[in-house]
Structure formats: C-alpha cells, structure tokens
Design an enzyme around this catalytic site. Structure first.
Site, short mmCIF file in Angstrom:
data_model
loop_
_atom_site.label_atom_id
_atom_site.label_comp_id
_atom_site.label_asym_id
_atom_site.label_seq_id
_atom_site.Cartn_x
_atom_site.Cartn_y
_atom_site.Cartn_z
N SER A 129 0.79 -1.24 0.00
CA SER A 129 0.00 0.00 0.00
C SER A 129 0.82 1.28 0.00
O SER A 129 0.24 2.37 0.00
CB SER A 129 -0.95 0.01 1.20
OG SER A 129 -2.02 -0.88 0.99
N LYS A 132 -0.24 3.67 -2.61
CA LYS A 132 -1.28 4.70 -2.48
C LYS A 132 -0.71 6.11 -2.36
O LYS A 132 -1.44 7.09 -2.57
CB LYS A 132 -2.18 4.39 -1.27
CG LYS A 132 -2.99 3.11 -1.43
CD LYS A 132 -3.92 2.91 -0.24
CE LYS A 132 -4.79 1.66 -0.38
NZ LYS A 132 -4.05 0.41 -0.15
N SER A 186 -5.51 3.40 4.56
CA SER A 186 -5.16 2.45 3.50
C SER A 186 -6.39 1.71 2.97
O SER A 186 -6.35 0.51 2.71
CB SER A 186 -4.12 1.44 4.00
OG SER A 186 -3.26 1.05 2.97
N LYS A 291 3.15 6.70 5.08
CA LYS A 291 2.27 5.66 4.52
C LYS A 291 2.80 4.30 4.92
O LYS A 291 4.01 4.05 4.87
CB LYS A 291 2.19 5.76 2.99
CG LYS A 291 1.16 4.80 2.39
CD LYS A 291 -0.25 5.23 2.74
CE LYS A 291 -1.28 4.14 2.44
NZ LYS A 291 -1.25 3.04 3.44
#
Length: 358
Positions: A129, A132, A186, A291
């Site tokens: 992720s 993202k 997420s 992130k």
C-alpha cells in the site's frame, strides 16, 4: 493406541500434502481463506471415515473433534506460511549496525539528498500500500473536484486477495473523503474508486502513475493498480524516497496521511477510521508525511518524512519481519539520529561506519 497412531499419521500426511501445494498469490491474511477449505474438506472426510473406528476403540467424539480442529489449524497455518520476496532473495540476512528488522532501509536528508543510512536501498521489491502515495499524488495533480461524489461499485471489490472493506457497494463519498481514507487508513476500495473515476478510467490512471514515476526518475518502479494489492507494484527504497520528497510538496497529502482519525457518514451510519501508523500520535515524533503497507510478498513497509535533530529526514523501510517491527526500526533510527548522527558518516552496502567515543 492403534487409532491414535493412525490418526496422527493421517494428520501428518494431510499437512505434508497441503504444504506440497502452491499457495495462490492471494494468500494474504484475508486471501488465505482460499487455501483453507480444501484442507478442511480433506480432514473432515478423513475424520468421518474414522467414526466407526472411534466408536469401536471407545475414543470419545469430543476428543476426536479437538484433534481434528488442532490438525486443521496446523494445516491452515502451514499453508499460509509463505516467505516474502526479500526473504527469498536473502535480503533478511544482511547485517546492519542498527540491527534493523527491515530487509531494506534508507534514511536521507530531504533538503540535501545526503544519504545517512542505507541497507539494500537499490533492491526492487513489492511495495504493497505504499502504492497509495503515488495514487494520492496523481489524484491531487489531476485537480479533479474534491467535492465530487464517487460511488463504490462491484468493480472496486478486491478479487486479488479477497480483502475486506467497510465501504459496501453503493457507498457514496466525496473524492476528498476517498483520498483521505486511502492515505490515512489504506482503504483499498477508496483507492480503487479514485483510480476508476480518473479521466479515461483505471487504465489511464495506472498509466499516469507510471508516467509520474518516470518524471521523478523512479526508474526501478512499476505500478499495475492504485491499491498495492498486486505484488507487481514494485519499487526500491531510493525510488520511494524520491516519491516521498515529491508528495511532501502537496499540503493535502501531508494533512491526510498524518491525521489520526476520520469519521465519514455512510447512509444512516457513521464510520470511524484511524491511522494505520500509530507513530503519528506519539509526542516523540514530528511526522510530515507517512504511509504504511503490507502484503505477504512485501512484508511490512513504511515510508515517512519526519523532522529529527533539526533536520527533515525521509525514511523508507521495506520487508520488515513483524507486525510492529517497522515502527521499531523507525524508533531505532530516531534514537540513532538524535544521539549519533552528528558523528556518523554515510553508509554503503548496509554497513554503518560511525566514530564511537570510548
């Protein structure tokens, strides 16, 4: 006694058979459910065939059920115990002076691009992720209306790993809320919906992600979807540092990725979401962008921009071995920077050279 021996032999043979079958790519925590029914049916069928023998040998059915449950659990655990790419490539055997649990790590000064710490920083691995972050950058730079309402459809359901989502089909949220959930929590369906509502659709969105990576000089990077659920989303720590540096220039990405929680209204309900990185709540940290990411192939991953010892630093950790180890690695780096960085020299080959006072 004979029954017990035969039953244990049965469980052992089933476990061996299960291990000999390749687990599909979707065998993340949620996706691993695909592998379990087959092993469960084998055990159930074998157990049923033994009922007569159980009655004759006067072994209680309760005891049998317990043994079957234990055997099924062992088979299921064995079936999902797959290595990450970093483990397969032997990167986890790389020593480093900070004793990090991540196979790959990079610490870089945001302003000067000076590398303070590097460990396998050129290795190309799945990034889960962390994808993202690029999704968010492409969405923001496209300047689409943030107030526009997007709807979750069946196209947004994860068929790669069968992961769950609290955003049911038919959920309507603004593009701003979708972006917020994708970066902070997420949320996979939110990220996929953002890509699907890009001009030209999902294919055009992924092309824009790769085009932006090329513009940033991320030559080791490739994207195939906006969520990171595919292990084919791959990059290196050096490339991801470039991405973090670019994303930091967008105030919205800084705000959404570091907010601690968000409540969204879905019909008559209110859903409460929280940040996947608990360090954003710690008074010891001044985090400007972050992130997290995880799939089995990638291990636990984390990128952050944080101010430490008066410097803006970019940190990248890939293929960390435990649920909390990526956060532990970040703490190790913070402690090192605050205590040893003034006397440290740049690293090469994952071996840190520092002058230590005797």
């Amino acid at each position: 006694m004979k029954f017990r021996q035969s039953f244990l032999s049965l469980c052992l043979s089933v476990a061996v058979a299960a291990l000999s079958v390749a687990v599909p790519d979707a065998a993340e925590a949620a996706g691993a459910k695909k592998a379990r029914p087959a092993a469960g049916r084998v055990l159930k069928k074998a157990a049923a065939a033994k009922v007569g023998a159980v009655e004759k040998s006067r072994v209680s059915r309760t005891s049998l059920r317990r043994k079957v449950a234990v055997g099924a659990g062992a088979v299921a655990v064995a079936a999902v115990a797959r290595p990450s790419y970093g483990e397969v490539f032997g990167l986890r055997d790389t020593p480093d002076a900070l004793d990090l649990k991540s196979s790959v790590a990079l610490v870089m000064d945001q302003d000067t691009s000076e590398v303070l710490f590097a460990k396998n920083s050129q290795a190309v691995l799945p990034i889960a992720s962390l994808t993202k972050m690029m999704t968010g950058l492409v969405v923001v730079e496209a300047r689409q209306p943030l107030h526009e309402v997007l709807e979750v459809t069946e196209d947004d359901i994860d068929t790669e790993r069968n992961s769950s989502s609290r955003l049911a089909v038919g959920t309507q949220l603004s593009r701003e809320e979708m972006l917020h959930l994708a970066l902070m929590s997420s949320e996979n369906r939110a990220a996929h919906a953002l890509g699907r509502h890009y001009p030209g659709g999902l294919t055009a969105f992924v092309a824009a992600m790769n085009r932006k990576a090329s513009q940033l000089g991320m030559n080791d990077t490739r994207y195939v979807d906006p969520t990171g659920l595919s292990s084919r989303n791959q990059s290196s720590a050096s490339d991801l540092a470039r991405l973090v540096k670019a994303a930091y220039q967008q105030p919205l990405l800084r705000e959404f990725s570091t907010s601690t929680e968000l409540a969204v209204s879905v019909g008559k309900r209110t859903l409460q979401y929280h940040n996947t990185n608990r360090l954003v709540q710690s008074p010891s940290w001044d985090i400007g962008l972050q992130k997290t990411g995880y799939i089995i192939e990638a291990g636990r991953c984390l990128v952050m921009q944080a101010q430490l010892a008066g410097r803006k630093l970019i940190m990248v950790f890939l293929d960390s071995t435990g649920k909390y180890s990526r956060l532990g690695d970040a703490e190790r780096v913070r402690q090192w920077v605050e205590s040893e960085a003034p006397r440290a020299r740049a690293l090469s080959g994952g071996v840190m050279q520092t002058s230590v006072r005797q």
